[in-house]
Scaffold this motif. Structure first.
Motif, PDB file in Angstrom:
ATOM      1  N   ARG A   1       0.861  -1.183   0.000  1.00 51.40           N
ATOM      2  CA  ARG A   1       0.000   0.000   0.000  1.00 51.40           C
ATOM      3  C   ARG A   1       0.897   1.233   0.000  1.00 51.40           C
ATOM      4  O   ARG A   1       1.931   1.250   0.672  1.00 51.40           O
ATOM      5  N   PRO A   2       0.499   2.279  -0.706  1.00 51.66           N
ATOM      6  CA  PRO A   2       1.324   3.492  -0.716  1.00 51.66           C
ATOM      7  C   PRO A   2       1.490   4.066   0.688  1.00 51.66           C
ATOM      8  O   PRO A   2       0.566   4.056   1.492  1.00 51.66           O
ATOM      9  N   ALA A   3       2.668   4.552   0.966  1.00 51.71           N
ATOM     10  CA  ALA A   3       2.973   5.135   2.273  1.00 51.71           C
ATOM     11  C   ALA A   3       2.797   6.647   2.275  1.00 51.71           C
ATOM     12  O   ALA A   3       2.959   7.286   3.310  1.00 51.71           O
ATOM     13  N   THR A   4       2.469   7.220   1.126  1.00 53.34           N
ATOM     14  CA  THR A   4       2.245   8.659   1.025  1.00 53.34           C
ATOM     15  C   THR A   4       0.849   8.899   0.456  1.00 53.34           C
ATOM     16  O   THR A   4       0.326   8.074  -0.301  1.00 53.34           O
ATOM     17  N   PRO A   5       0.236  10.032   0.808  1.00 52.08           N
ATOM     18  CA  PRO A   5      -1.099  10.327   0.282  1.00 52.08           C
ATOM     19  C   PRO A   5      -1.082  10.499  -1.235  1.00 52.08           C
ATOM     20  O   PRO A   5      -0.057  10.841  -1.828  1.00 52.08           O
ATOM     21  N   ALA A   6      -2.238  10.280  -1.849  1.00 53.66           N
ATOM     22  CA  ALA A   6      -2.382  10.554  -3.284  1.00 53.66           C
ATOM     23  C   ALA A   6      -2.305  12.066  -3.495  1.00 53.66           C
ATOM     24  O   ALA A   6      -2.734  12.836  -2.625  1.00 53.66           O
ATOM     25  N   PRO A   7      -1.759  12.526  -4.613  1.00 53.64           N
ATOM     26  CA  PRO A   7      -1.700  13.969  -4.877  1.00 53.64           C
ATOM     27  C   PRO A   7      -3.078  14.614  -4.759  1.00 53.64           C
ATOM     28  O   PRO A   7      -4.060  14.110  -5.305  1.00 53.64           O
TER      29      PRO A   7
ATOM     30  N   GLU B   1      -3.737  15.056   0.476  1.00 52.86           N
ATOM     31  CA  GLU B   1      -2.781  15.044   1.588  1.00 52.86           C
ATOM     32  C   GLU B   1      -3.444  15.159   2.959  1.00 52.86           C
ATOM     33  O   GLU B   1      -2.920  14.649   3.941  1.00 52.86           O
ATOM     34  N   ASN B   2      -4.598  15.813   3.058  1.00 51.69           N
ATOM     35  CA  ASN B   2      -5.266  16.002   4.347  1.00 51.69           C
ATOM     36  C   ASN B   2      -6.482  15.104   4.524  1.00 51.69           C
ATOM     37  O   ASN B   2      -7.277  15.313   5.442  1.00 51.69           O
ATOM     38  N   PHE B   3      -6.636  14.096   3.676  1.00 50.02           N
ATOM     39  CA  PHE B   3      -7.813  13.234   3.740  1.00 50.02           C
ATOM     40  C   PHE B   3      -7.794  12.383   5.008  1.00 50.02           C
ATOM     41  O   PHE B   3      -6.775  11.831   5.391  1.00 50.02           O
ATOM     42  N   LYS B   4      -8.952  12.283   5.661  1.00 48.18           N
ATOM     43  CA  LYS B   4      -9.158  11.420   6.822  1.00 48.18           C
ATOM     44  C   LYS B   4     -10.327  10.496   6.493  1.00 48.18           C
ATOM     45  O   LYS B   4     -11.329  10.924   5.924  1.00 48.18           O
TER      46      LYS B   4
END
Length: 194
Positions: free
Chosen positions: A169-175, A178-181
């Motif tokens: 699974r990606p370890a960084t948010p999708a472009p 970034e602030n998605f919860k």
């Protein structure tokens, strides 16, 4: 307090990032009649409050595990909710068991053994046995959700043990996300409000 009580908030640890051992199939032991196990099962709660179970993982794909063998309620299946942030993708993986994804909201697609399958709210995406697959949210602005039902514990119980992660699974948010919860509430994004 017993598991499932109204005030009990269950913060399940990540299945995908944890280095701890997972419980795939519970041990059952006792008399041949399994009298004690039957009594234990009959004493378990029959309703789990989904609002008390927290999402884990992220930052693109979040999971809320409602029922699985480690809970002691069931042995044969696993039920969880997946939430995909805008633009998200899951891990690329394969397993011997089938899985059904009922799409609750949003739109996206699957890649199964190199073939793309599009989905939207109300659809059911089926992952067949031994299929290498990955899940994608097609929207760059809205999340998507899927209720997942799988019989993985039963397959593992029968020594059908193949399971492999091809890409984590990606370890960084999708472009743009970034602030998605993950939405702990049950908002309905499929119907207009009056």
């Amino acid at each position: 307090m017993k598991p499932g009580d109204a005030d009990d908030v269950l913060g399940n640890e990540s299945h995908y990032h944890s280095k701890k051992d997972r419980v795939f199939v519970r041990a059952i032991q006792g008399q041949y009649s399994l009298k004690d196990e039957l009594a234990r099962l009959r004493g378990m709660p029959r309703v789990r409050k989904g609002s008390k179970i927290r999402f884990t993982d992220g930052p693109q794909t979040f999971s809320r595990h409602y029922v699985e063998p480690k809970d002691g309620i069931t042995q044969g299946f696993h039920l969880h909710l997946e939430e995909y942030s805008p633009g998200a993708r899951s891990q690329k993986h394969g397993h011997v068991n089938e899985a059904a994804f009922y799409i609750l909201d949003g739109e996206g697609y699957e890649i199964h053994d190199g073939v793309r399958y599009d989905w939207k709210a109300g659809d059911v995406a089926i992952v067949h046995n031994n299929c290498v697959h990955q899940h994608f949210n097609a929207s760059a602005t809205k999340p998507a959700r899927a209720l997942v039902i799988k019989t993985k514990p039963m397959f593992i119980f029968m020594n059908m043990l193949f399971q492999k992660q091809v890409e984590p699974r990606p370890a960084t948010p999708a472009p743009g996300a970034e602030n998605f919860k993950a939405r702990d509430g049950e908002d309905d994004y499929n119907h207009e409000t009056e």
